[in-house]
Enzyme design. Structure first.
Site, PDB file in Angstrom:
ATOM      1  N   THR A  12       1.709   6.874   0.559  1.00 40.02           N
ATOM      2  CA  THR A  12       0.723   5.830   0.232  1.00 40.02           C
ATOM      3  C   THR A  12       0.613   5.618  -1.272  1.00 40.02           C
ATOM      4  O   THR A  12       0.940   6.518  -2.055  1.00 40.02           O
ATOM      5  CB  THR A  12      -0.672   6.241   0.782  1.00 40.02           C
ATOM      6  OG1 THR A  12      -1.577   5.149   0.665  1.00 40.02           O
ATOM      7  CG2 THR A  12      -1.250   7.437   0.040  1.00 40.02           C
ATOM      8  N   THR A  30      -1.838   3.315   4.880  1.00 38.18           N
ATOM      9  CA  THR A  30      -0.832   4.346   4.629  1.00 38.18           C
ATOM     10  C   THR A  30       0.202   4.315   5.733  1.00 38.18           C
ATOM     11  O   THR A  30      -0.145   4.122   6.890  1.00 38.18           O
ATOM     12  CB  THR A  30      -1.533   5.715   4.661  1.00 38.18           C
ATOM     13  OG1 THR A  30      -2.384   5.773   3.532  1.00 38.18           O
ATOM     14  CG2 THR A  30      -0.554   6.856   4.636  1.00 38.18           C
ATOM     15  N   THR A  53      -5.093   7.346   8.884  1.00 39.70           N
ATOM     16  CA  THR A  53      -5.020   6.298   7.870  1.00 39.70           C
ATOM     17  C   THR A  53      -6.388   5.634   7.761  1.00 39.70           C
ATOM     18  O   THR A  53      -7.225   5.764   8.654  1.00 39.70           O
ATOM     19  CB  THR A  53      -3.938   5.256   8.228  1.00 39.70           C
ATOM     20  OG1 THR A  53      -3.901   4.238   7.223  1.00 39.70           O
ATOM     21  CG2 THR A  53      -4.197   4.612   9.575  1.00 39.70           C
ATOM     22  N   GLY A  54      -6.579   4.933   6.663  1.00 39.47           N
ATOM     23  CA  GLY A  54      -7.862   4.255   6.461  1.00 39.47           C
ATOM     24  C   GLY A  54      -8.620   4.887   5.314  1.00 39.47           C
ATOM     25  O   GLY A  54      -8.025   5.417   4.377  1.00 39.47           O
ATOM     26  N   ARG A  67      -7.695   9.421  -8.669  1.00 38.15           N
ATOM     27  CA  ARG A  67      -8.197   9.596  -7.298  1.00 38.15           C
ATOM     28  C   ARG A  67      -7.032   9.926  -6.350  1.00 38.15           C
ATOM     29  O   ARG A  67      -5.989   9.296  -6.369  1.00 38.15           O
ATOM     30  CB  ARG A  67      -8.887   8.316  -6.843  1.00 38.15           C
ATOM     31  CG  ARG A  67      -9.446   8.366  -5.406  1.00 38.15           C
ATOM     32  CD  ARG A  67      -8.470   7.794  -4.398  1.00 38.15           C
ATOM     33  NE  ARG A  67      -9.053   7.706  -3.061  1.00 38.15           N
ATOM     34  CZ  ARG A  67      -8.364   7.432  -1.962  1.00 38.15           C
ATOM     35  NH1 ARG A  67      -7.067   7.238  -2.029  1.00 38.15           N
ATOM     36  NH2 ARG A  67      -8.957   7.375  -0.798  1.00 38.15           N
ATOM     37  N   SER A 127       0.820  -1.206   0.000  1.00 37.68           N
ATOM     38  CA  SER A 127       0.000   0.000   0.000  1.00 37.68           C
ATOM     39  C   SER A 127       0.856   1.259   0.000  1.00 37.68           C
ATOM     40  O   SER A 127       0.335   2.363   0.133  1.00 37.68           O
ATOM     41  CB  SER A 127      -0.878  -0.002   1.256  1.00 37.68           C
ATOM     42  OG  SER A 127      -0.074  -0.323   2.373  1.00 37.68           O
TER      43      SER A 127
HETATM   44  N1  ASP Z   1      -5.870   6.918   3.625  1.00 38.82           N
HETATM   45  C1  ASP Z   1      -5.314   6.304   2.436  1.00 38.82           C
HETATM   46  C2  ASP Z   1      -6.049   6.808   1.247  1.00 38.82           C
HETATM   47  O1  ASP Z   1      -7.271   6.940   1.315  1.00 38.82           O
HETATM   48  C3  ASP Z   1      -5.359   4.830   2.439  1.00 38.82           C
HETATM   49  C4  ASP Z   1      -5.059   4.147   3.735  1.00 38.82           C
HETATM   50  O2  ASP Z   1      -4.571   4.745   4.685  1.00 38.82           O
HETATM   51  O3  ASP Z   1      -5.344   2.946   3.826  1.00 38.82           O
HETATM   52  O4  ASP Z   1      -5.448   7.020   0.214  1.00 38.82           O
END
Ligand code: ASP
Length: 327
Positions: free
Chosen positions: A203, A185, A236-237, A213, A49
């Site tokens: 990320t 991330t 993150t997320g 995106r 990721s």
């Molecule tokens: N926050 C990151 C994104 O939306 C992805 C992640 O942290 O899993 O690009």
């Protein structure tokens, strides 16, 4: 003051924090420490990721996003990098070598080339296989932002080859979604012994995202915010959820108003919850730290971990707060 202090999102921050702690303790720059943490993950193919090994977008192209921050006046970000894996370094070049705070697309690669960073093919064979598999079986993962999966941190001991138990695998081979659960991330926060703060995020974004995106990570105040004298936060997320509430900026504003790092993290997650009504397939994690080094780590659901590096050593920790425990 609890410095020197390093904080990172997910167990895969462990290796980088181990490398960055001694130089920070010896008087190093906190932003160098954050860069070390992020670039360690950018070079690790098993982290699918971030950087090399990151999953591509729906068209099969890997694009990287990153940001760095010392203060509201000193920050930089780079979005949709296609040919260089040093995403955090490029964000730092934007901050240090241009009059701007954000570059997007081809100019990020041009900036990297102008500063001698090596070009590389970002699509690792393992990530290409994952993309081909996703194309054959698109039902297994919907396209971002309507993702039908969420990351789950199995802990540093769960690290292993992709598809048979990656850094955030549940290790359940009977779980058809397990192989997709590794999107996370890397976010790093650092405080030097004198209290100077810095942060960085890197990320490849949500796997198989719509081309073009961009999520929260490279946007100051969404995935990362650092304000000297107040505090710092990294998230993150599900990027869209964090963006909708300006997650890390909100956390800093709450701490400015007197909230503890844990209270600030809780309010941000409650706002995400109230705004988006996330399902059990969504995860948001946040790390908050006030200017005195007090810190907290919180998540919407089970399965998030942070890594702490301080005078007690380096360790992965469970969140101080899970908004919906047991889910
Ligand atoms: N926050 C990151 C994104 O939306 C992805 C992640 O942290 O899993 O690009």
């Amino acid at each position: 003051m609890k410095a020197p202090l390093l904080l990172g999102t997910w167990s895969f921050a462990l290796k980088g924090i181990e490398r960055a702690l001694d130089p920070l303790r010896a008087g190093g720059d906190p932003l160098d420490a954050c860069e070390t943490i992020c670039s360690t993950a950018e070079r690790d193919e098993t982290v699918d990721s971030v950087g090399y090994g990151g999953f591509p977008d729906a068209s099969g192209a890997v694009t990287l996003d990153a940001s760095v921050m010392r203060s509201p006046a000193r920050n930089g970000s780079a979005c949709c990098i296609r040919h260089h894996l040093d995403a955090t370094r490029i964000a730092r070049l934007v901050m240090e070598e241009t009059p701007h705070m954000m570059l997007v697309g081809h100019p990020t690669d041009a900036l990297a080339m102008a500063h001698g960073l090596p070009e590389s093919d970002l699509l690792a064979p393992s990530a290409r296989r994952a993309w081909l598999q996703w194309q054959r079986d698109p039902g297994s993962v919907k396209q971002a932002p309507d993702t039908s999966f969420r990351p789950h941190d199995g802990g540093p001991e769960a690290a292993g080859p992709l598809f048979t138990g990656g850094p955030s695998s549940t290790g359940d081979e009977g779980d058809p979604e397990d192989r997709w659960r590794h999107h996370d991330t890397i976010g790093a926060l650092a405080m030097a012994p004198d209290g100077e703060m810095a942060g960085a995020c890197s990320t490849s974004g949500l796997p198989f995202k719509r081309p073009g995106r961009v999520g929260d990570s490279p946007i100051i105040g969404h995935g990362l915010y650092v304000e000297p004298g107040v505090g710092m936060a990294v998230a993150t997320g599900e990027g869209e959820f964090i963006m909708g509430v300006c997650g890390t900026f909100a956390a800093i504003e709450l701490m400015r108003g007197g909230a503890t790092p844990l209270e600030a993290a809780r309010v941000v997650l409650e706002r995400v919850d109230a705004t988006f009504a996330p399902t059990k397939d969504h995860q948001v994690g946040i790390i908050t730290c006030s200017a005195d080094g007090t810190h907290a780590c919180a998540a919407l659901r089970d399965g998030f971990r942070a890594v702490v590096g301080d005078s007690d050593g380096v360790r992965a920790v469970e969140p101080d707060l899970i908004l919906h425990p047991g889910t």
